[in-house]
Design an enzyme around this catalytic site. Structure first.
Site, PDB file in Angstrom:
ATOM      1  N   HIS B 140       0.814  -1.080   0.334  1.00 39.90           N
ATOM      2  CA  HIS B 140       0.170   0.082  -0.311  1.00 39.90           C
ATOM      3  C   HIS B 140       0.811   1.410   0.051  1.00 39.90           C
ATOM      4  O   HIS B 140       0.281   1.810  -0.266  1.00 39.90           O
ATOM      5  CB  HIS B 140      -0.848  -0.233   1.028  1.00 39.90           C
ATOM      6  CG  HIS B 140      -2.068   0.803   0.614  1.00 39.90           C
ATOM      7  ND1 HIS B 140      -2.326   1.444   0.251  1.00 39.90           N
ATOM      8  CD2 HIS B 140      -3.925   0.571   1.079  1.00 39.90           C
ATOM      9  CE1 HIS B 140      -2.936   2.003   0.638  1.00 39.90           C
ATOM     10  NE2 HIS B 140      -4.171   1.461   0.903  1.00 39.90           N
ATOM     11  N   ALA B 141       2.385   0.889   0.382  1.00 37.72           N
ATOM     12  CA  ALA B 141       2.896   2.364   0.335  1.00 37.72           C
ATOM     13  C   ALA B 141       3.027   2.279  -0.967  1.00 37.72           C
ATOM     14  O   ALA B 141       3.728   4.246  -1.598  1.00 37.72           O
ATOM     15  CB  ALA B 141       4.540   2.138   1.421  1.00 37.72           C
TER      16      ALA B 141
END
Lengths: 469, 469
Positions: B140-141
């Site tokens: 998700h980064a």
């Protein structure tokens, strides 16, 4: 429950990084019993997974404890989930050994996360000939390669009709014997030798990626003494470079009878023949890549220590090894001459080893177990040549056919630990009349690793011809 | 090359632990083109693997840099090995969707190691009906779930005869548009809002697992204002407990035509119908487990922001979302009444959202993106009830049939991020006339997750009957 981690295990944990995962592996091939249905592999997987209780070794994970000032400790995993550790996998088509080795190489490339117990087992279906494979992976901080294989053997039986046999990680009566090195055991085994300082130093050493104190002195003595077990005449080769974290694995076996006949005709041991096979195969491999050095390659060969030498080893036998530096004779064109060179070098090495003091043996043993910390040490000492070129181990296994709940074990092949500067590792183990070779290499540093299998095969025939076996 | 990590990405990295891996996933099902041979999946895998160049997003990994006092930075992986990231996998027999979902759940349970670029893709063969699956996993980064799906869609085509199409991670002309959020982009997009302080605060927040400053004030305002988008009337449920790191995944799709007919007959939106389906299914699931609370469950529903609201979102649209807290009406026995309750709650929530200031929307958006940091914040504020019970997202996808080098995309299903206290996540996406549901849950906290699929199916029929569609 929190328990301290002994210095050797800690060294393996701390020596680990992305390029050199510190786990050993094993590949086993099984023949399902007569009448096994299409669902056999799933049933085998479920038997492996549905154990009543898991042995403590497989429940603990390492943790830096704040209470002990950041020191590593073992802690039981309170979220233990067997389904994370025991897995049912399948091979893509066409399901040849090639696809199996590719999967094993891939599984062996991934580090075990510290946040969970440090092991995995994969029951693998999809081999087109109906065989079933099992790949297991265990961190070297838990067991060394020998102990890992013994652990799996310990749940097998010679009785093909026996059923209800446990998984290797299941809790059982004999668990007390094959249990992990507990701190208590380590302390007792080291008690005879006044090397408490060394033991402490080893812990510090791993932190600093070097080995001070007694070990340095031992090493310095070795450096100055050509007859010692430590060779410093290894040439530079393509194997002695930085590695990446990706692995390739190749495996095959040859009838021990053929290797024994070669030894008998030439006065060499079985182990000498194994080393000569490796020597010839590596020579051909490097020649094809136009990368064969003039000087002979040197292999580090772990050797079992006899009773008189083994007062430093642990009770369960897992660590009772020293190491001999063997000149492989890769500069010689004739297979028989290479075998003779290997035989001579091993004889000299073992004699040098047997005259070492317990502290020296312990140091050698530590080096053998933790090769990752040797190269930085040598750099510290201003030595830039590789201390040896590759590691070749030969671990005796059971001589008779074994079964797991009716499935016949057909062969087993070890997966080892390449490290920075030592991109290729060859580990052999005997089983049921065959010698199984497991070659583990860095995917990038050792291209076309699988070619070595063909070269090994060619070398057996060449040796047979050369010595008239 | 070292580049700074923006605060939101850093928050996702720092919020990660063994129990809550912070990656999103996607499962795609393809139908091989006419005349595809037995080797088709291998060819597809090789096309995916053998890209000429890999886009920068897929080459960088996070690292704590000593030069920047331990701050996280992105660094290019100088040992990048595509074979670590793109994999050819197979399903065990009998190769049903069940085995596929099991594999996806397992793959989704493992954390991505920071030492390598934060993504994986598995081309999966062995479905007995000949379909081919692809599971992708991205931290998700790097991208949020929406961007991840768009990234894959961006390499598809509506032309079944088109060939030579790139892999999603291949470098291509449009890369500049769909590229990762670079610090420059983030700064430009935030420039209109005077929230530089907030941005900094978010970074600190993640470190401390709380959100200070402007965000706290926004939240406090929300807590005291019932009409706001933030609900604090969620009951305690079994979903709102600590989770483990193991996941289970279930997926299925339903014709959008059926859902639209239900909406048309009742004056509800398509999204309302999706939420009502989830409401009914969760109600049945909890009732069977004798665990349905008296008060209605509250779902956090991310909603797209319109132009007027979206000055805080990034240019590529990935983050242009706010969140509405939707009362699901799980206390009501009648399906039509549940749908009406959902419709009312969504209407109120969207109105409350549209009257928020940009800073409030930004705060909501940050909460929506980083739900992991909300519960600790609430505990900090002395609030112990869950802020909501589960997350239900609905992300529109392409309406027409798409292909990848002749392989027809049959369906796609998102895998999301359960977090501590939010053990179940439902994400839906539309494609080619179907609404695909992806249910991701903690394996331990949400038992029998797959039962929800049957309940969803029952609920569609119940809604049709209730509203006369």
């Amino acid at each position: 429950m929190v328990t301290p981690i002994d210095p050797t295990s800690a060294a393996f944990l701390l020596a680990e990084n992305r390029s050199q995962p510190m786990h050993v592996g094993g590949l086993q091939l099984f023949q399902p019993p007569e009448g096994a249905g299409r669902d056999y592999v799933r049933q085998m997987f479920e038997q492996m997974r549905d154990v009543e209780a898991v042995a403590p070794l497989f429940l603990k994970h390492p943790k830096r404890s704040l209470r002990t000032a950041g020191q590593l400790v073992w802690e039981d995993d309170d979220q233990f989930d067997i389904e994370h550790h025991v897995r049912h996998s399948a091979l893509p088509r066409p399901g040849r050994i090639r696809e199996l080795l590719e999967l094993c190489g891939r599984l062996h490339s991934t580090r075990l996360a510290w946040e969970r117990p440090l092991w995995e087992a994969h029951v693998i279906e999809g081999l087109r000939d109906g065989r079933v494979a099992m790949y297991t992976k265990t961190h070297h901080a838990l067991v060394d390669g020998i102990s890992a294989m013994r652990l799996i053997q310990s749940v097998l039986s010679t009785d093909p009709d026996k059923r209800g046999m446990p998984a290797p990680w299941g809790m059982r009566a004999s668990a007390a014997r094959s249990r992990e090195r507990s701190p208590a055991v380590t302390e007792r085994d080291l008690a005879e030798v006044s090397v408490h300082a060394l033991q402490t130093a080893l812990g510090i050493a791993a932190e600093a990626a070097g080995l001070p104190g007694a070990l340095i002195r031992t090493l310095n003595r070795s450096v100055r003494n050509e007859t010692s077990a430590l060779s410093l005449y290894a040439p530079r080769t393509m194997f002695n470079r930085s590695i990446t974290g990706s692995r390739r694995f190749a495996a095959q076996d040859w009838p021990i009878e053929r290797l024994r006949a070669i030894g008998k005709a030439s006065g060499a041991t079985l182990n000498d023949v194994v080393l000569a096979m490796c020597s010839g195969a590596v020579r051909t491999y490097l020649t094809e890549l136009d990368a064969l050095p003039d000087a002979p390659l040197v292999a580090m060969v772990p050797v079992g220590l006899h009773a008189r030498q083994s007062h430093v080893a642990s009770a369960d036998g897992g660590n009772a090894v020293g190491a001999v530096m063997c000149k492989l004779g890769t500069d010689l064109a004739d297979p028989a001459e290479r075998l003779a060179a290997v035989h001579r070098s091993m004889k000299d090495g073992k004699e040098a080893l047997s005259s070492m003091t317990p502290v020296q043996i312990m140091a050698m043993s530590a080096l053998g177990q933790a090769p990752a910390i040797l190269p930085p040490l040598l750099r510290m000492q201003g030595i830039v040549k590789p201390p040896y070129n590759l590691i070749i181990s030969n671990v005796p296994g059971p001589r008779t056919t074994h079964y797991w709940n009716g499935a016949r074990l057909l062969g087993q092949y070890p997966l080892s630990i390449p490290i920075n500067g030592m991109a290729l590792n060859i580990t052999c183990t005997s089983y049921d009349g065959n010698m199984g070779f497991g070659l583990t290499g860095c995917r990038r540093t050792v291209p076309h690793l699988q070619r070595l299998l063909g070269h090994l095969d060619t070398e057996v025939a060449a040796l047979e011809k050369a010595v008239g076996a």
